[in-house]
Design an enzyme around this catalytic site. Structure first.
Site, mmCIF file in Angstrom:
data_model
loop_
_atom_site.group_PDB
_atom_site.id
_atom_site.type_symbol
_atom_site.label_atom_id
_atom_site.label_comp_id
_atom_site.label_asym_id
_atom_site.label_seq_id
_atom_site.Cartn_x
_atom_site.Cartn_y
_atom_site.Cartn_z
ATOM 1 C CG ASN A 224 -0.231 -0.066 2.507
ATOM 2 O OD1 ASN A 224 0.476 0.867 2.855
ATOM 3 N ND2 ASN A 224 -0.352 -1.172 3.218
ATOM 4 C CG ASP A 293 -6.472 -5.140 6.458
ATOM 5 O OD1 ASP A 293 -6.014 -5.174 7.616
ATOM 6 O OD2 ASP A 293 -6.939 -4.095 5.946
ATOM 7 C CE LYS A 303 7.511 -11.829 -14.599
ATOM 8 N NZ LYS A 303 8.218 -11.161 -15.679
ATOM 9 C CG PHE A 337 -2.527 5.739 13.345
ATOM 10 C CD1 PHE A 337 -1.630 5.478 14.373
ATOM 11 C CD2 PHE A 337 -2.512 7.006 12.761
ATOM 12 C CE1 PHE A 337 -0.744 6.440 14.824
ATOM 13 C CE2 PHE A 337 -1.630 7.991 13.197
ATOM 14 C CZ PHE A 337 -0.749 7.704 14.237
ATOM 15 C CE LYS A 351 -10.628 -0.210 10.603
ATOM 16 N NZ LYS A 351 -9.987 0.527 9.524
ATOM 17 C CE LYS A 355 -7.984 -3.296 14.162
ATOM 18 N NZ LYS A 355 -6.983 -3.568 13.136
HETATM 19 O O1 PMT Z 1 3.032 6.047 6.554
HETATM 20 P P1 PMT Z 1 2.517 7.414 6.126
HETATM 21 O O2 PMT Z 1 2.679 7.652 4.666
HETATM 22 O O3 PMT Z 1 3.080 8.501 6.992
HETATM 23 O O4 PMT Z 1 0.938 7.435 6.356
HETATM 24 C C1 PMT Z 1 0.424 7.362 7.649
HETATM 25 C C2 PMT Z 1 -0.760 6.394 7.726
HETATM 26 C C3 PMT Z 1 -1.912 6.936 6.897
HETATM 27 C C4 PMT Z 1 -0.362 5.002 7.205
HETATM 28 C C5 PMT Z 1 -1.130 6.295 9.250
HETATM 29 O O5 PMT Z 1 -1.497 7.568 9.682
HETATM 30 C C6 PMT Z 1 -2.259 5.299 9.468
HETATM 31 O O6 PMT Z 1 -3.424 5.604 9.362
HETATM 32 N N1 PMT Z 1 -1.901 4.030 9.811
HETATM 33 C C7 PMT Z 1 -2.852 2.916 9.940
HETATM 34 C C8 PMT Z 1 -3.115 2.357 8.577
HETATM 35 C C9 PMT Z 1 -4.021 1.141 8.672
HETATM 36 O O7 PMT Z 1 -3.591 0.021 8.430
HETATM 37 O O8 PMT Z 1 -5.204 1.409 9.102
HETATM 38 P P2 PMT Z 1 -6.355 0.304 9.392
HETATM 39 O O9 PMT Z 1 -7.552 1.100 9.695
HETATM 40 O O10 PMT Z 1 -6.393 -0.672 8.272
HETATM 41 O O11 PMT Z 1 -5.831 -0.452 10.687
HETATM 42 C C10 PMT Z 1 -6.241 -0.107 12.011
HETATM 43 C C11 PMT Z 1 -5.108 -0.366 12.981
HETATM 44 O O12 PMT Z 1 -4.765 -1.764 12.956
HETATM 45 C C12 PMT Z 1 -3.838 0.385 12.671
HETATM 46 O O13 PMT Z 1 -3.256 0.789 13.882
HETATM 47 C C13 PMT Z 1 -2.949 -0.658 11.994
HETATM 48 O O14 PMT Z 1 -1.553 -0.416 12.231
HETATM 49 C C14 PMT Z 1 -3.405 -1.930 12.680
HETATM 50 N N2 PMT Z 1 -3.266 -3.141 11.845
HETATM 51 C C15 PMT Z 1 -3.945 -3.264 10.679
HETATM 52 C C16 PMT Z 1 -3.802 -4.425 9.942
HETATM 53 C C17 PMT Z 1 -2.952 -5.446 10.421
HETATM 54 N N3 PMT Z 1 -2.777 -6.563 9.722
HETATM 55 N N4 PMT Z 1 -2.303 -5.291 11.590
HETATM 56 C C18 PMT Z 1 -2.441 -4.152 12.305
HETATM 57 O O15 PMT Z 1 -1.813 -4.010 13.354
#
Ligand code: PMT
Length: 417
Positions: A224, A293, A303, A337, A351, A355
């Site tokens: 991503n 995810d 490949k 986040f 979330k 979580k």
């Molecule tokens: O990296 P930058 O370019 O500075 O951009 C910052 C950002 C937009 C990436 C950051 O601010 C942000 O939003 N990070 C979370 C991105 C994300 O995966 O969001 P989510 O809503 O899908 O996940 C929710 C939370 O679960 C997040 O804390 C994420 O780190 C966590 N997660 C998600 C998926 C996963 N497999 N494991 C996780 O721990």
């Protein structure tokens, strides 16, 4: 704007550094001439500035320049008869609210890291209890030299601060990393230091940053647009507030922040292992990464050929790192986040609960100039008791401090229990 100077692109209050004393150390590099701008901007921000130059710096700029700008004597020699009754290095060291060394050569950083105090500037640095900010400026090869890097890391581990040099045209005639940052950025950093508390000293903070890459075949992956900037800003801010920081980073183009333990991983599974392996020693975990995810259910050993028709990939769910940390809190603060394109509050609140987080930082990643890849972010903080706090657009560095203010408060509450 009356009484305002333009610093770091923002209107700067001419009283922002009022009643603050800055000792500005100038060492012998070509960027020494830019230190005159630093002195001038500090003074325009209201600071009292005392300049200490090394002998080598006087070959690049005359002390008279700094004397005229600062309206204070410029100190170069350790043992000159200045007519003052007090010991010069002690007086300057005690007077300083902050010591800024700009430009800082590899030589001065090496000397301080080795405990050498053989001139006035290094002696002031050794004798002061004030924060010391080094602004390295040198050619790229010197900046990347492992001896220099080890010296800088040692200083950062000891609580000294340093700014990252910029990239651009260097005095040696090449393009590269090593340029002294813009004087306005240096003054903005001084302001941050003087307003920054050491409220995370004694705590260990794990920060996740960047994307993950989930392989499809040996040359393709799912990933991503996360650049890692938000997570790296959090790691640096936590370090500056005294925390021991572990930054678990997916693949990014950013260089390792000094004074931080950086664990580079590629996949969500590796990120989970890195975080969980260190969880026992951590007081807080902040999930700024954008881990995948889903990943391909199987990775093709060779490949995949393009073929004629469309291609279908079977995906399986990845480990959720921050949810796993949230399940095993043991008195730890866990912050996540939420990156959303719609229904920001609703999705982020779901979330936060699912979580088991202490709070969640919700960003609408469709907003231009904010979120993925940007140096800025505009977010809302959501807390388990239903409180929501909206923060305006700000740099990721500033936002990192706002988030850490809340983390520090929660850690304080846990300690009192
Ligand atoms: O990296 P930058 O370019 O500075 O951009 C910052 C950002 C937009 C990436 C950051 O601010 C942000 O939003 N990070 C979370 C991105 C994300 O995966 O969001 P989510 O809503 O899908 O996940 C929710 C939370 O679960 C997040 O804390 C994420 O780190 C966590 N997660 C998600 C998926 C996963 N497999 N494991 C996780 O721990």
């Amino acid at each position: 704007m009356e009484g305002k100077a333009q610093v770091g692109g923002e209107a700067q209050d001419a009283t922002a550094l009022e009643s603050k004393t800055v000792v500005l150390g100038v060492t012998g590099g070509i960027a020494a001439y830019k230190a005159a701008d630093v002195a001038s901007l500090l003074i325009r921000s209201g600071a009292e500035v005392h300049v200490v130059m090394t002998e080598a710096a006087t070959k690049f700029v005359a002390p008279l320049t700094f004397r005229t700008l600062s309206r204070n004597p410029v100190a170069v020699e350790m043992f000159s008869d200045s007519g003052e009754w007090n010991v010069r290095h002690v007086a300057l060291a005690e007077k300083a609210d902050v010591v800024v060394v700009a430009p800082a050569t590899a030589n001065v950083i090496g000397k301080v890291a080795s405990g050498i105090a053989d001139d006035l500037l290094t002696t002031v640095i050794m004798a002061t209890r004030a924060p010391v900010l080094f602004v390295p400026s040198m050619n790229e090869a010197m900046y990347e030299n492992p001896i220099f890097r080890a010296n800088l890391d040692r200083l950062l581990a000891l609580g000294y601060r340093a700014m990252e040099p910029g990239t651009g045209y260097l005095a040696c005639g090449r393009e590269g990393k090593g340029r002294m940052p813009d004087p306005r950025e240096i003054v903005a950093e001084v302001r941050r230091i003087l307003s920054c508390r050491r409220d995370l000293a004694g705590f260990t903070v794990i920060v996740t940053a960047g994307p993950t890459e989930e392989a499809i075949d040996p040359v393709r992956h799912i990933s991503n647009r996360s650049s890692g900037k938000m997570g790296y800003a959090l790691a640096e801010a936590a370090r500056d507030r005294g925390a021991k920081v572990v930054l678990v980073s997916g693949p990014t183009a950013l260089s390792d922040p000094a004074g931080v333990e950086v664990v580079r991983v590629r996949t969500a599974r590796e990120m989970l292992d890195a975080v969980m392996g260190r969880l026992g020693g951590a007081d807080a975990v902040i999930g700024a990464a954008a881990p995948a995810d889903w990943r391909p259910a199987s990775v093709a050993p060779r490949k995949l050929a393009k073929g004629d028709g469309p291609m279908t990939l079977e995906l399986e769910t990845c480990e959720d790192i921050i949810a796993t940390a949230g399940k095993r809190k043991d008195g730890r603060v866990v912050v996540g986040f939420a990156a959303e394109t719609h229904d920001l509050i609703e999705h982020a609140a779901a979330k936060l609960a699912a979580k088991n987080l202490d709070f969640i930082v919700a960003n609408d990643v469709t907003r231009p100039g904010s979120g993925f890849g940007s140096d800025f972010n505009e977010v809302k903080l959501l807390f388990p008791d239903g409180r929501t706090e909206s923060l305006p657009l700000m740099s990721k560095g500033e936002l990192a401090h706002k988030i850490l203010d809340r983390v520090a408060a929660l850690l304080g509450e846990i300690q009192e229990m």
